[in-house]
Enzyme design. Sequence first.
Site, PDB file in Angstrom:
ATOM      1  N   TYR A   1     -10.586  -1.018  -2.261  1.00  0.00           N
ATOM      2  CA  TYR A   1      -9.246  -2.628  -3.320  1.00  0.00           C
ATOM      3  C   TYR A   1     -10.249  -3.899  -3.568  1.00  0.00           C
ATOM      4  O   TYR A   1     -11.153  -4.112  -3.699  1.00  0.00           O
ATOM      5  CB  TYR A   1      -9.333  -3.658  -1.268  1.00  0.00           C
ATOM      6  CG  TYR A   1      -8.031  -3.284  -0.645  1.00  0.00           C
ATOM      7  CD1 TYR A   1      -6.499  -2.888  -0.753  1.00  0.00           C
ATOM      8  CD2 TYR A   1      -8.911  -1.950   0.086  1.00  0.00           C
ATOM      9  CE1 TYR A   1      -5.868  -2.238   0.035  1.00  0.00           C
ATOM     10  CE2 TYR A   1      -7.551  -1.076   0.696  1.00  0.00           C
ATOM     11  CZ  TYR A   1      -6.118  -1.267   0.499  1.00  0.00           C
ATOM     12  OH  TYR A   1      -5.379  -0.760   1.506  1.00  0.00           O
TER      13      TYR A   1
ATOM     14  N   GLU B   1       2.337   0.938   6.014  1.00  0.00           N
ATOM     15  CA  GLU B   1       2.006   1.361   7.085  1.00  0.00           C
ATOM     16  C   GLU B   1       2.674   0.388   8.608  1.00  0.00           C
ATOM     17  O   GLU B   1       3.348  -0.335   8.118  1.00  0.00           O
ATOM     18  CB  GLU B   1       0.245   0.616   6.554  1.00  0.00           C
ATOM     19  CG  GLU B   1      -0.221   1.010   8.149  1.00  0.00           C
ATOM     20  CD  GLU B   1      -1.404   0.458   7.760  1.00  0.00           C
ATOM     21  OE1 GLU B   1      -2.330   0.845   9.089  1.00  0.00           O
ATOM     22  OE2 GLU B   1      -2.867   0.837   6.775  1.00  0.00           O
TER      23      GLU B   1
ATOM     24  N   GLU C   1      -4.927   4.190  -1.775  1.00  0.00           N
ATOM     25  CA  GLU C   1      -5.287   2.748  -1.446  1.00  0.00           C
ATOM     26  C   GLU C   1      -6.058   2.469  -2.054  1.00  0.00           C
ATOM     27  O   GLU C   1      -6.982   2.496  -2.608  1.00  0.00           O
ATOM     28  CB  GLU C   1      -5.768   2.850  -0.183  1.00  0.00           C
ATOM     29  CG  GLU C   1      -4.877   3.523   1.645  1.00  0.00           C
ATOM     30  CD  GLU C   1      -5.370   2.520   2.986  1.00  0.00           C
ATOM     31  OE1 GLU C   1      -6.061   1.448   2.870  1.00  0.00           O
ATOM     32  OE2 GLU C   1      -4.873   3.283   3.604  1.00  0.00           O
TER      33      GLU C   1
ATOM     34  N   GLN D   1       0.636  -2.830  -0.076  1.00  0.00           N
ATOM     35  CA  GLN D   1       1.340  -2.091  -0.368  1.00  0.00           C
ATOM     36  C   GLN D   1       3.343  -2.007  -0.412  1.00  0.00           C
ATOM     37  O   GLN D   1       3.108  -2.886  -1.253  1.00  0.00           O
ATOM     38  CB  GLN D   1       1.415  -2.408   1.555  1.00  0.00           C
ATOM     39  CG  GLN D   1      -0.136  -1.338   2.419  1.00  0.00           C
ATOM     40  CD  GLN D   1       0.368  -1.469   3.767  1.00  0.00           C
ATOM     41  OE1 GLN D   1       1.855  -1.523   4.387  1.00  0.00           O
ATOM     42  NE2 GLN D   1      -0.925  -0.720   4.238  1.00  0.00           N
TER      43      GLN D   1
ATOM     44  N   ASN E   1      -7.766   9.262   8.813  1.00  0.00           N
ATOM     45  CA  ASN E   1      -7.212   8.295   7.559  1.00  0.00           C
ATOM     46  C   ASN E   1      -8.872   7.491   8.096  1.00  0.00           C
ATOM     47  O   ASN E   1      -8.518   7.176   8.883  1.00  0.00           O
ATOM     48  CB  ASN E   1      -6.444   7.165   7.433  1.00  0.00           C
ATOM     49  CG  ASN E   1      -6.245   6.178   6.420  1.00  0.00           C
ATOM     50  OD1 ASN E   1      -6.228   5.886   5.588  1.00  0.00           O
ATOM     51  ND2 ASN E   1      -6.654   4.493   7.432  1.00  0.00           N
ATOM     52  N   GLU E   2      -9.463   6.985   6.315  1.00  0.00           N
ATOM     53  CA  GLU E   2     -10.791   6.122   6.867  1.00  0.00           C
ATOM     54  C   GLU E   2     -11.978   6.604   7.657  1.00  0.00           C
ATOM     55  O   GLU E   2     -11.952   5.583   8.719  1.00  0.00           O
ATOM     56  CB  GLU E   2     -10.786   4.590   6.858  1.00  0.00           C
ATOM     57  CG  GLU E   2      -9.689   4.138   5.646  1.00  0.00           C
ATOM     58  CD  GLU E   2      -9.638   3.224   5.694  1.00  0.00           C
ATOM     59  OE1 GLU E   2      -9.677   2.125   6.279  1.00  0.00           O
ATOM     60  OE2 GLU E   2      -9.133   2.457   4.263  1.00  0.00           O
TER      61      GLU E   2
END
Length: 515
Positions: free
Chosen positions: A262, A47, A319, A368, A194-195
């Site tokens: 996450y 990103e 993610e 990432q 996204n999200e």
Amino acid sequence: MMIKKLLFSFSLLIAANAFAQEQATISTNLQDAKTTINRNIYGMFSEHLGNGIYGGFWVDKNAKVPKVGRIRMDVVNALKKIDIPNLRWPGGCFADEYHWMDGIGDPAKRPKMVNTNWGGVTEDNSFGTNEFMELCKLLNTEPYVSGNLGSGTVKEMSNWVEYMNFDGVSPMTKLRKEDGRDKPYDVRFFAIGNESWGCGGNMTPEYYSDLFRQYATFTKSYKGAPLRRIASGANADDYHWTDVCMRDIPLNLMWGLSLHYYTIPTGNWGKKGSATNFTEAEYFNTMKNCLKMEELVTKHAAVMDKYDPQKKVALVVDEWGVWTDPIPGTNPSFLRQQNSMRDALIAATTLNIFNNHADRVRMANLAQTVNVLQSLVLTKGDDMLLTPTYYVFNMYKVHQDAKLLPLKISVPEYKNGDESIPAVNASASVDSLGRVHITLVNLDANNDITVSADLEGENHSSISGQILDSKNLTDVNSFSNKNLVITKKFDGAKMKQHTVTVTLPKHSVVCLEIK
């Protein structure tokens, strides 16, 4: 050589003390190897965040490192060795404030922008669509582009796909050719937002699903580039979001539905915990949170099965990774964190989970790639290093496009206080040459694990292995010691007729190859 019938029966013995042992078993039959582990499970994410792009892949033209244009080749060459199948870009939250036409044309004339999501820094848009495509070419990887649903328009997104993928006469093709690219890029993977439940617009799933249907209608598949549209899916355990998307979005419009999760060591987003300074209790809690991925994938897949029993739609975990507090003294919005042996165990465990759910999980992206979160590479000026997580991906690449060997597994517990988690996790596959690969993770912080494996059906000529371990869970590769946590040859596996015996050191990752 291909084995017609093979039964693995693994007896795992954990020495709880000098006088007692606990036993566990894993078994699988080669005849059940029917599901392919999609290589795209091993994807990456980069990103416009901190030094992930600028200062990571994309460096100053005067930087004294090998480069093609401004793309840093020591980083590229390291990543090529682990066969990354796809790279997701430009975000993340950044994707829904990114307007792609600001990133094409003469770099000197491109308008600057403010990255409002990640530190309010000004970006010069020198890294845009064509630079990203050149990076993917150098990496020999497939581009995965995230479109701007949150602050963009249907026309903007439609034009971007046309710019990248159309080979006829059109205004967008003309623009691409003026930018020096005659042939289309043939981008297949394309996310529509996204999200969208959060930074991508704070939408309800019903509203997002309606928007997806509209935007998907106008993002076309062109000759040679059938578009695989990926819908913005759930945050962690929001099963309602998955249910609504699967109910309201026609399956033929959607190749995949995303999931973001996450591993937060403390479970507290406000104070996530240190990447390098943690106790065994904190390590245990981290691994407990990591293992929640098994529950999430299982339950989201069950929701998807209600509407898609044939599993046409992929679950795309685009993610994932560990998220700790940033390195002290760095810009907190740049999310730079160190990468320890604990992170390697997180990566290995998560990849085992994805492999074992390969019937539904067909794409994933570690967050990432460079300098941000659970990265594979850290750079410091002209210097760079490879993290423990990098070495996990290098070991596990043998599973890409291999056939999954489903495991029946019963393992002992790793206990901390009144809580416990499975001490061992594993996945196995057989490749096109008939080689069996088994990846084993010992999460126990204190005990080695002895594995006795009975291979019935045929004698095998050889066994070899690799191991990633270190003395301390907090060990990291630093710029003063880049090789503290690296993969080594593993000679701890022995074969005699049908029996393999192997001892897994505490907190280690082992990959075995059996021919």
